[in-house]
Design a protein around this motif. Structure first.
Motif, PDB file in Angstrom:
ATOM      1  N   VAL A   1      12.621  -6.813  -6.511  1.00  0.00           N
ATOM      2  CA  VAL A   1      12.929  -5.928  -5.390  1.00  0.00           C
ATOM      3  C   VAL A   1      11.642  -5.349  -4.823  1.00  0.00           C
ATOM      4  N   ASN A   2      11.660  -5.025  -3.545  1.00  0.00           N
ATOM      5  CA  ASN A   2      10.506  -4.411  -2.900  1.00  0.00           C
ATOM      6  C   ASN A   2      10.528  -2.911  -3.126  1.00  0.00           C
ATOM      7  N   CYS A   3       9.397  -2.381  -3.589  1.00  0.00           N
ATOM      8  CA  CYS A   3       9.303  -0.966  -3.929  1.00  0.00           C
ATOM      9  C   CYS A   3       8.167  -0.307  -3.155  1.00  0.00           C
ATOM     10  N   ASP A   4       8.455   0.868  -2.629  1.00  0.00           N
ATOM     11  CA  ASP A   4       7.409   1.693  -2.040  1.00  0.00           C
ATOM     12  C   ASP A   4       6.764   2.508  -3.156  1.00  0.00           C
ATOM     13  N   ILE A   5       5.461   2.311  -3.369  1.00  0.00           N
ATOM     14  CA  ILE A   5       4.753   2.995  -4.460  1.00  0.00           C
ATOM     15  C   ILE A   5       4.302   4.359  -3.965  1.00  0.00           C
ATOM     16  N   GLN A   6       4.664   5.406  -4.725  1.00  0.00           N
ATOM     17  CA  GLN A   6       4.443   6.779  -4.282  1.00  0.00           C
ATOM     18  C   GLN A   6       3.585   7.610  -5.217  1.00  0.00           C
TER      19      GLN A   6
ATOM     20  N   MET B   1      19.123  -6.368  -3.133  1.00  0.00           N
ATOM     21  CA  MET B   1      19.262  -7.697  -3.702  1.00  0.00           C
ATOM     22  C   MET B   1      17.889  -8.279  -3.967  1.00  0.00           C
ATOM     23  N   PRO B   2      17.800  -9.299  -4.828  1.00  0.00           N
ATOM     24  CA  PRO B   2      16.488  -9.843  -5.155  1.00  0.00           C
ATOM     25  C   PRO B   2      15.772 -10.388  -3.932  1.00  0.00           C
ATOM     26  N   SER B   3      14.473 -10.094  -3.887  1.00  0.00           N
ATOM     27  CA  SER B   3      13.655 -10.628  -2.808  1.00  0.00           C
ATOM     28  C   SER B   3      13.191 -12.023  -3.166  1.00  0.00           C
ATOM     29  N   SER B   4      12.473 -12.649  -2.249  1.00  0.00           N
ATOM     30  CA  SER B   4      11.858 -13.931  -2.556  1.00  0.00           C
ATOM     31  C   SER B   4      10.753 -13.717  -3.562  1.00  0.00           C
ATOM     32  N   SER B   5      10.222 -14.819  -4.095  1.00  0.00           N
ATOM     33  CA  SER B   5       9.148 -14.728  -5.080  1.00  0.00           C
ATOM     34  C   SER B   5       7.786 -14.824  -4.428  1.00  0.00           C
ATOM     35  N   GLN B   6       7.707 -14.510  -3.131  1.00  0.00           N
ATOM     36  CA  GLN B   6       6.419 -14.558  -2.464  1.00  0.00           C
ATOM     37  C   GLN B   6       5.478 -13.531  -3.077  1.00  0.00           C
ATOM     38  N   PRO B   7       4.202 -13.840  -3.186  1.00  0.00           N
ATOM     39  CA  PRO B   7       3.264 -12.940  -3.833  1.00  0.00           C
ATOM     40  C   PRO B   7       2.978 -11.697  -3.009  1.00  0.00           C
ATOM     41  N   PHE B   8       2.455 -10.698  -3.693  1.00  0.00           N
ATOM     42  CA  PHE B   8       2.028  -9.453  -3.087  1.00  0.00           C
ATOM     43  C   PHE B   8       0.976  -9.749  -2.034  1.00  0.00           C
ATOM     44  N   SER B   9       1.159  -9.252  -0.831  1.00  0.00           N
ATOM     45  CA  SER B   9       0.219  -9.523   0.259  1.00  0.00           C
ATOM     46  C   SER B   9      -1.174  -9.031  -0.068  1.00  0.00           C
ATOM     47  N   SER B  10      -2.167  -9.878   0.171  1.00  0.00           N
ATOM     48  CA  SER B  10      -3.544  -9.479  -0.078  1.00  0.00           C
ATOM     49  C   SER B  10      -3.946  -8.324   0.805  1.00  0.00           C
ATOM     50  N   GLN B  11      -3.284  -8.153   1.963  1.00  0.00           N
ATOM     51  CA  GLN B  11      -3.645  -7.055   2.854  1.00  0.00           C
ATOM     52  C   GLN B  11      -3.179  -5.721   2.306  1.00  0.00           C
ATOM     53  N   SER B  12      -2.127  -5.745   1.450  1.00  0.00           N
ATOM     54  CA  SER B  12      -1.622  -4.492   0.910  1.00  0.00           C
ATOM     55  C   SER B  12      -2.017  -4.279  -0.529  1.00  0.00           C
ATOM     56  N   GLY B  13      -2.635  -5.266  -1.148  1.00  0.00           N
ATOM     57  CA  GLY B  13      -2.883  -5.170  -2.571  1.00  0.00           C
ATOM     58  C   GLY B  13      -4.309  -5.004  -2.988  1.00  0.00           C
ATOM     59  N   LYS B  14      -5.271  -5.225  -2.083  1.00  0.00           N
ATOM     60  CA  LYS B  14      -6.660  -5.197  -2.502  1.00  0.00           C
ATOM     61  C   LYS B  14      -7.264  -3.813  -2.340  1.00  0.00           C
ATOM     62  N   SER B  15      -8.200  -3.491  -3.212  1.00  0.00           N
ATOM     63  CA  SER B  15      -8.935  -2.244  -3.095  1.00  0.00           C
ATOM     64  C   SER B  15     -10.163  -2.464  -2.228  1.00  0.00           C
ATOM     65  N   GLN B  16     -10.911  -1.426  -2.020  1.00  0.00           N
ATOM     66  CA  GLN B  16     -12.088  -1.526  -1.178  1.00  0.00           C
ATOM     67  C   GLN B  16     -13.149  -2.433  -1.772  1.00  0.00           C
ATOM     68  N   THR B  17     -13.113  -2.656  -3.056  1.00  0.00           N
ATOM     69  CA  THR B  17     -14.108  -3.523  -3.688  1.00  0.00           C
ATOM     70  C   THR B  17     -13.605  -4.950  -3.847  1.00  0.00           C
ATOM     71  N   GLY B  18     -12.465  -5.264  -3.226  1.00  0.00           N
ATOM     72  CA  GLY B  18     -12.016  -6.646  -3.197  1.00  0.00           C
ATOM     73  C   GLY B  18     -11.158  -7.061  -4.364  1.00  0.00           C
ATOM     74  N   GLN B  19     -10.696  -6.090  -5.169  1.00  0.00           N
ATOM     75  CA  GLN B  19      -9.856  -6.430  -6.303  1.00  0.00           C
ATOM     76  C   GLN B  19      -8.451  -5.924  -6.122  1.00  0.00           C
TER      77      GLN B  19
ATOM     78  N   GLY C   1       1.272   4.273  -1.634  1.00  0.00           N
ATOM     79  CA  GLY C   1       1.494   4.085  -0.216  1.00  0.00           C
ATOM     80  C   GLY C   1       1.764   2.653   0.180  1.00  0.00           C
ATOM     81  N   ARG C   2       1.762   1.730  -0.776  1.00  0.00           N
ATOM     82  CA  ARG C   2       1.980   0.317  -0.474  1.00  0.00           C
ATOM     83  C   ARG C   2       3.371  -0.130  -0.932  1.00  0.00           C
ATOM     84  N   THR C   3       3.765  -1.280  -0.469  1.00  0.00           N
ATOM     85  CA  THR C   3       5.030  -1.895  -0.879  1.00  0.00           C
ATOM     86  C   THR C   3       4.722  -3.100  -1.744  1.00  0.00           C
ATOM     87  N   MET C   4       5.374  -3.170  -2.901  1.00  0.00           N
ATOM     88  CA  MET C   4       5.109  -4.242  -3.853  1.00  0.00           C
ATOM     89  C   MET C   4       6.415  -4.858  -4.343  1.00  0.00           C
ATOM     90  N   PRO C   5       6.445  -6.179  -4.554  1.00  0.00           N
ATOM     91  CA  PRO C   5       7.614  -6.803  -5.189  1.00  0.00           C
ATOM     92  C   PRO C   5       7.575  -6.548  -6.695  1.00  0.00           C
TER      93      PRO C   5
END
Length: 492
Positions: free
Chosen positions: A440-445, A462-480, A400-404
Motif C-alpha cells: 500500500v502507498n503510505c504518506d510518511i509523517q 487495496m494492494p498497489s503495483s510492485s513498482q519501485p519507490f520513485s528515485s525523485q521521492s526517495g533520494k537524499s541530497q547526497t544521492g542515497q 513528507g514522501r509517499t512510499m509503497p
C-alpha cells in the motif's frame, strides 16, 4: 551415519516440543526453519520457551568475537533447565548446531558431556536419525560435522511450513574467497549452488502459502551458478528474472554480496526487474587498497566504487549498506582515514561496523602487528558517528514522501500495522488488518529511532503495483536512498 531417510517418522503418543535459539545471519534463520520441518514428522512442535521443550537446539554463529565462549555459557544455563526437567521425570535433549558446532566438534561433548547432539550446517538434514539415536541411547553424545556427499536439499522435506509475508530462501552456501579474517570457508565449506528448478519450486510453495517477499541467501549469493531447467548454468540475474515471473511474488532481495561477483547481467537486472528491491548489502570492509590486499578481498577500492556507480546509473534510487572492519592488523591512521573518505564519498543507507577480532585458524590471526584496542575503539566511534549521521539524514529525508509499503503484521498498538519500505525500514500505520500481505502507498509523517510512521494514502485500501519507490521521492541530497533496519544482515 544414516541420512535420516530410513528413520521411522511416526508421531509419538503426544507432541514433543522443540525450542531453537538462533544466532547470527539470516541463513541460520532459514536453517532453523528447515530443522523444524525435519522434526515435524517425528511429532515435534515449536516451543516458545526453553522450560517447556523436550529438545533445545542452539543454532550457532562463529562470526562474532568469543562465539564459542558464549555457547558454552549458554549450555551451562541449559544444563540447569535440563536438570530441573529430569527432577520432574522428564527429559530435555540438548543439541548444538551451526558454525560453532562445525568448528568445535567433539570438543563440545568434552566440555559439555550432557549435550546429546553436535552437528554442522551441512548435516542438519540428518537430525531425525540423530534424535532417534538419542531416544535409544540416553547420555551417549553424537557428533556429525562431516561434509556429506549427499546434498542436504535432496533429503530435506519438500513441503515448507508457513513462513509469514517475508521469508528467506537459501540458494547458495559456502565460500571460496578465503578472506584472511573469515571462518566461513572452514565452517560452511566450499561454494555450492542449488539447482534453479529446486529453488523455483520452493519459491512457488512459499508464495502459495502467502509469502510476498523473498530474500535469496548465500555466503556469496551473487556468485550463484546453479543448473537451470535448460541444463545450462544460470547466474543470479537469470534466477531473479525467473523468480520475478512467479504470480504473487511482489518483492525480491538478495544478500550477502561480494563486489567481485557483480556481473553485467546482475547490474542490468537492478534496472529492469521491478520486483528486485532498490537496496543492496555490498560489503567492502576497508577503504584502503593495502588493507584489502591483506584481507585477501581480491578487489581494490576503485572496483567497489565502479560497481556502485554502475548500479546507480541503472537504478538511481538504489541504496547501499556495507560491512566495515576497523583495526585490521597493521592498519595505520592514514589507511583508516581512507575508509572514512570512502564512506563520505559513497554514502551508505545502513552499515555494520566492527572492531577486528582474530578468529582461530584464520590467516589474519597469525599476522601480528595488532592495532591496540583503545585505537580500534576510537576509530570505530569515529566511523560509526559518520555512518549514523548519514543514516539519520536518510531516514529524515523520507518524511513528507509517499512510499509503497508491504504490510507484514499487526503492531503493538491496537489498530496499527507494521510493514517494510523498499529499503527495509519498518513503517507503522493505522489500518485494517485485512491489508496484511498487501503493498500500500503510505504518506510518511514521522520518524522514531529506526522506524517510520505514516498514514495510508487516501483511498488506497487495496494492494498497489510492485513498482519501485520513485528515485525523485526517495533520494537524499547526497544521492542515497533511505536506510535499512540495521538488524538485517547475513554473514560476509
Amino acid at each position: 551415519m544414516s541420512d535420516g531417510t530410513d528413520t521411522p517418522m511416526k508421531p509419538l503418543d503426544r507432541l514433543r516440543k522443540v525450542h531453537i535459539k538462533t544466532y547470527g545471519c539470516q541463513m541460520n534463520v532459514y536453517d532453523s526453519e528447515r530443522m523444524v520441518e525435519t522434526l515435524t514428522p517425528l511429532g515435534f512442535e515449536v516451543s516458545a520457551d526453553v522450560e517447556g521443550a523436550d529438545l533445545v537446539i542452539l543454532n550457532t554463529c562463529h562470526i562474532r568475537e568469543k562465539a564459542s565462549d558464549k555457547v558454552y555459557s549458554e549450555l551451562g544455563r541449559l544444563r540447569e533447565a535440563q536438570a530441573l526437567k529430569a527432577q520432574s521425570g522428564g527429559r530435555m535433549m540438548l543439541a548444538v548446531a551451526g558454525c560453532v558446532a562445525q568448528a568445535e566438534g567433539a570438543e563440545i561433548l568434552r566440555r559439555a558431556p550432557y549435550v546429546d547432539m553436535v552437528f554442522g550446517p551441512q548435516t542438519y538434514h540428518r537430525l531425525p536419525a540423530m534424535v532417534a539415536e538419542a531416544d535409544k541411547n540416553l547420555g551417549k553424545g553424537q557428533v556429525d560435522t562431516d561434509f556429506p556427499v549427499e546434498d542436504k536439499y535432496d533429503v530435506l522435506p519438500e513441503e515448507r511450513l508457513p513462513a509469514g509475508i517475508s521469508a528467506f530462501l537459501t540458494i547458495q552456501e559456502g565460500c571460496d574467497k578465503f578472506c584472511t579474517f573469515c571462518v566461513v570457508p572452514y565452517t560452511r565449506g566450499s561454494e555450492q549452488s542449488r539447482a534453479a528448478t529446486a529453488i523455483l519450486k520452493e519459491a512457488r510453495q512459499m508464495v502459495a502459502m502467502g509469502v510476498r517477499e523473498i530474500t535469496l541467501l548465500g555466503q556469496n549469493v551473487n556468485a550463484y551458478h546453479g543448473e537451470g531447467p535448460d541444463g545450462r548454468e544460470w547466474g543470479l540475474a537469470r534466477l531473479i528474472r525467473a523468480l520475478a515471473e512467479i504470480d504473487g511474488l511482489a518483492r525480491i532481495r538478495y544478500t550477502t554480496s561480494h563486489p567481485r561477483d557483480m556481473d553485467d547481467d546482475l547490474i542490468a537486472a537492478h534496472g529492469d526487474v521491478p520486483a528486485l528491491m532498490p537496496f543492496l548489502h555490498l560489503p567492502v570492509q576497508s577503504g584502503s587498497d593495502r588493507i584489502l590486499a591483506a584481507m585477501n578481498r581480491k578487489h581494490k577500492v576503485d572496483v567497489f566504487r565502479r560497481v556502485v556507480d554502475r548500479l546507480r546509473d541503472v537504478r538511481p534510487d538504489i541504496a547501499f549498506s556495507s560491512d566495515f572492519i576497523v583495526g585490521f592488523p597493521g592498519e595505520s591512521d592514514a589507511e583508516f582515514a581512507e575508509t572514512l573518505k570512502l564512506v563520505t564519498d559513497v554514502g551508505f543507507a545502513a552499515n555494520f561496523s566492527f572492531k577486528y577480532s582474530p578468529r582461530p585458524g584464520t590467516p589474519a590471526a597469525d599476522m601480528g602487528n595488532a592495532v591496540p584496542d583503545a585505537v580500534m575503539t576510537e576509530r570505530l566511534i569515529m566511523l560509526q558517528q559518520l555512518l549514523d549521521a548519514q543514516q539519520e539524514a536518510f531516514n529524515r529525508s523520507c518524511i513528507g514522501r509517499t512510499m509503497p509499503v508491504l504490510m507484514e503484521k499487526s503492531a503493538r498498538d491496537p489498530g496499527q500495522l507494521v510493514g517494510r519500505s523498499p529499503y527495509l525500514q519498518p513503517v507503522h500505520i493505522f489500518a485494517d488488518a485485512s491489508l496484511i500481505g498487501h503493498i500500500v502507498n503510505c504518506d510518511i509523517q514521522d520518524l522514531k529511532a529506526y522506524s517510520l510512521f505514516g498514514s495510508l494514502v487516501s483511498g488506497d485500501s487495496m494492494p498497489s503495483s510492485s513498482q519501485p519507490f520513485s528515485s525523485q521521492s526517495g533520494k537524499s541530497q547526497t544521492g542515497q536512498s533511505p536506510p535499512v533496519d540495521p538488524k538485517e544482515r547475513a554473514c560476509a
